[in-house]
Structures are given as C-alpha cells and as structure tokens.
Design a protein around this motif. Structure first.
Motif, PDB file in Angstrom:
ATOM      1  N   LEU A   1       0.837  -1.186   0.000  1.00  0.00           N
ATOM      2  CA  LEU A   1       0.000   0.000   0.000  1.00  0.00           C
ATOM      3  C   LEU A   1       0.875   1.240   0.000  1.00  0.00           C
ATOM      4  O   LEU A   1       1.996   1.225   0.506  1.00  0.00           O
ATOM      5  N   VAL A   2       0.351   2.309  -0.542  1.00  0.00           N
ATOM      6  CA  VAL A   2       1.053   3.586  -0.523  1.00  0.00           C
ATOM      7  C   VAL A   2       0.903   4.150   0.891  1.00  0.00           C
ATOM      8  O   VAL A   2      -0.202   4.224   1.423  1.00  0.00           O
ATOM      9  N   VAL A   3       2.020   4.522   1.485  1.00  0.00           N
ATOM     10  CA  VAL A   3       2.023   5.002   2.867  1.00  0.00           C
ATOM     11  C   VAL A   3       2.553   6.426   2.904  1.00  0.00           C
ATOM     12  O   VAL A   3       3.514   6.768   2.214  1.00  0.00           O
ATOM     13  N   ALA A  23      -1.403   4.320   5.838  1.00  0.00           N
ATOM     14  CA  ALA A  23      -1.700   3.820   4.494  1.00  0.00           C
ATOM     15  C   ALA A  23      -2.803   4.693   3.891  1.00  0.00           C
ATOM     16  O   ALA A  23      -3.741   5.087   4.575  1.00  0.00           O
ATOM     17  N   LEU A  24      -2.683   5.017   2.613  1.00  0.00           N
ATOM     18  CA  LEU A  24      -3.606   5.930   1.927  1.00  0.00           C
ATOM     19  C   LEU A  24      -4.426   5.170   0.889  1.00  0.00           C
ATOM     20  O   LEU A  24      -3.861   4.575  -0.028  1.00  0.00           O
ATOM     21  N   LEU A  25      -5.744   5.215   1.015  1.00  0.00           N
ATOM     22  CA  LEU A  25      -6.586   4.440   0.099  1.00  0.00           C
ATOM     23  C   LEU A  25      -6.513   4.932  -1.340  1.00  0.00           C
ATOM     24  O   LEU A  25      -6.165   4.175  -2.241  1.00  0.00           O
ATOM     25  N   CYS A  27      -4.554   6.900  -3.042  1.00  0.00           N
ATOM     26  CA  CYS A  27      -3.232   6.785  -3.671  1.00  0.00           C
ATOM     27  C   CYS A  27      -2.879   5.321  -3.931  1.00  0.00           C
ATOM     28  O   CYS A  27      -2.256   4.998  -4.946  1.00  0.00           O
ATOM     29  N   SER A  28      -3.278   4.422  -3.034  1.00  0.00           N
ATOM     30  CA  SER A  28      -3.009   2.996  -3.228  1.00  0.00           C
ATOM     31  C   SER A  28      -3.776   2.448  -4.421  1.00  0.00           C
ATOM     32  O   SER A  28      -3.246   1.661  -5.208  1.00  0.00           O
ATOM     33  N   VAL A  29      -5.030   2.870  -4.586  1.00  0.00           N
ATOM     34  CA  VAL A  29      -5.825   2.406  -5.727  1.00  0.00           C
ATOM     35  C   VAL A  29      -5.267   2.994  -7.032  1.00  0.00           C
ATOM     36  O   VAL A  29      -5.177   2.296  -8.043  1.00  0.00           O
ATOM     37  N   LEU A  30      -4.865   4.260  -7.006  1.00  0.00           N
ATOM     38  CA  LEU A  30      -4.212   4.852  -8.181  1.00  0.00           C
ATOM     39  C   LEU A  30      -2.943   4.082  -8.547  1.00  0.00           C
ATOM     40  O   LEU A  30      -2.681   3.802  -9.718  1.00  0.00           O
ATOM     41  N   HIS A  31      -2.162   3.723  -7.542  1.00  0.00           N
ATOM     42  CA  HIS A  31      -0.925   2.971  -7.768  1.00  0.00           C
ATOM     43  C   HIS A  31      -1.244   1.590  -8.358  1.00  0.00           C
ATOM     44  O   HIS A  31      -0.590   1.145  -9.307  1.00  0.00           O
ATOM     45  N   LEU A  60      -0.253  -8.075  -8.259  1.00  0.00           N
ATOM     46  CA  LEU A  60      -0.848  -9.056  -7.345  1.00  0.00           C
ATOM     47  C   LEU A  60      -0.617  -8.696  -5.883  1.00  0.00           C
ATOM     48  O   LEU A  60      -1.521  -8.843  -5.053  1.00  0.00           O
ATOM     49  N   VAL A  61       0.567  -8.209  -5.562  1.00  0.00           N
ATOM     50  CA  VAL A  61       0.873  -7.795  -4.187  1.00  0.00           C
ATOM     51  C   VAL A  61      -0.041  -6.645  -3.763  1.00  0.00           C
ATOM     52  O   VAL A  61      -0.608  -6.652  -2.658  1.00  0.00           O
ATOM     53  N   MET A  62      -0.202  -5.659  -4.627  1.00  0.00           N
ATOM     54  CA  MET A  62      -1.055  -4.519  -4.304  1.00  0.00           C
ATOM     55  C   MET A  62      -2.509  -4.961  -4.175  1.00  0.00           C
ATOM     56  O   MET A  62      -3.216  -4.549  -3.250  1.00  0.00           O
ATOM     57  N   ARG A  63      -2.972  -5.813  -5.077  1.00  0.00           N
ATOM     58  CA  ARG A  63      -4.359  -6.300  -5.009  1.00  0.00           C
ATOM     59  C   ARG A  63      -4.582  -7.085  -3.715  1.00  0.00           C
ATOM     60  O   ARG A  63      -5.597  -6.913  -3.049  1.00  0.00           O
ATOM     61  N   GLN A  64      -3.636  -7.939  -3.348  1.00  0.00           N
ATOM     62  CA  GLN A  64      -3.774  -8.710  -2.107  1.00  0.00           C
ATOM     63  C   GLN A  64      -3.829  -7.797  -0.892  1.00  0.00           C
ATOM     64  O   GLN A  64      -4.599  -8.035   0.041  1.00  0.00           O
ATOM     65  N   ALA A  65      -3.026  -6.738  -0.893  1.00  0.00           N
ATOM     66  CA  ALA A  65      -3.032  -5.800   0.230  1.00  0.00           C
ATOM     67  C   ALA A  65      -4.384  -5.099   0.338  1.00  0.00           C
ATOM     68  O   ALA A  65      -4.911  -4.919   1.439  1.00  0.00           O
TER      69      ALA A  65
END
Length: 177
Positions: A1-3, A23-25, A27-31, A60-65
């Motif tokens: 996740l983007v922190v 953790a930022l929602l 920004c994490s989804v944009l990433h 896959l790592v980002m999706r799992q997070a």
C-alpha cells in the motif's frame, strides 16, 4: 500500500489539502491501476521477459493488500474502505471505495459490500447532484488543514461512481435491493 511520510511531515494525497497519515486508500488504488496498466502495456509491447513477471507480481501484491479482510484500510464492520489508516482512520471513503471497485482491486465480497453500502446510503453520499467524498454527516477532522476545493471535484467522481455501479451490476447480473 502507498504510505504517507512519517508523522510531522505533510502528506496531502489526492484530496487537495486534507492532511493524511498511514496507508492511503486513494493513492493505493491509483498505484494499483497504474501498475495494472503498465503490466498490460509491457505484455502488449513484448517487453523484456524479466519485466513482465516483475510487473504482474507487483499488481498481485497490491491487489492482495487491498483485498485483505484484516488490512489497515478495510472496514469489515461497515463494508467500505477508510480514507487512511492514520489521522482519518474513522472516516468512510466513498470516492476511494467506488474507485477500488471500478479498477478491479477489490474482491467479489468487498465489491458486493461496497455496492450495497452505496445503495443503502445514497442519501448521505449525494449532495446537490454531486458525490461527497465522505458520507454525511462526516467531515474532515478539525485541525486538519482543509480547503473547500476538495468538494469542487465531486463532479469528477460521479462519472466513475455511476460507471462502477452500472458495469459491476451488469458483470455480476444482480439486482441490488
């Protein structure tokens, strides 16, 4: 996740001047969406054999997070994502949750819960024909630098919120009560 950077420094994320931490929602989804698009481009353009597995693994790592039922951004008791895991951890993120469904970052269960929450709470998320970032009566915390412009962008959100609802419902052939 983007922190966000460590406490004491300012992190303003996607929503103008709303200070965030942890953790930022959004920004994490944009990433996640960026990684996904880059992976597809790498595949289409036959990039080096080492690059594609690296890119796919990152997706896959980002999706799992994001899909983790015990992750720092998911609010299982509500069925929505929170804005961040720090300063605004108690706030439901309408925009970010809808965007996570739109990008395919959510699990089927999360998507169903988010879609049902949006339907059940429509009166608290629409204001003057626009989509609120936070459901009413929520507001950004006092003391958090806030600029009224974050609600000026509500019109940009309504397009992907509507698209998300229509596409997701069609893909899953369900009727939301």
């Amino acid at each position: 996740l983007v922190v966000a950077p460590p406490t004491g420094t300012h992190c303003y994320g996607f929503t103008d001047s709303i200070n965030k931490s942890g953790a930022l929602l959004f920004c994490s989804v944009l990433h996640y969406e960026t990684l996904l698009q880059l992976s597809l481009l790498a595949s289409d353009w036959n990039c080096s054999p080492q690059l594609l597995p690296f890119m796919v693994n990152n997706v896959l790592v980002m999706r799992q997070a994001l899909q983790s039922p015990t992750g720092p951004l998911w609010m299982p008791e509500i069925g929505m994502f929170r804005v961040d895991s720090g300063l605004n951890a108690g706030l439901v993120d309408v925009w970010g949750s809808a965007y996570a469904v739109y990008t395919g970052a959510t699990s089927t269960s999360q998507s169903e819960k988010i879609m049902q929450w949006l339907v059940n709470n429509e009166k608290s998320i629409f204001q003057a024909g626009q989509v609120r970032h936070l459901p009413s009566p929520s507001h950004w915390p006092s003391g958090v630098a806030a600029f009224q412009g974050s609600h000026a962008k509500m019109v940009t959100c309504i397009a992907f919120l509507a698209f998300t609802c229509v596409i997701w419902s069609c893909k899953n052939a369900i009727v939301i009560n």
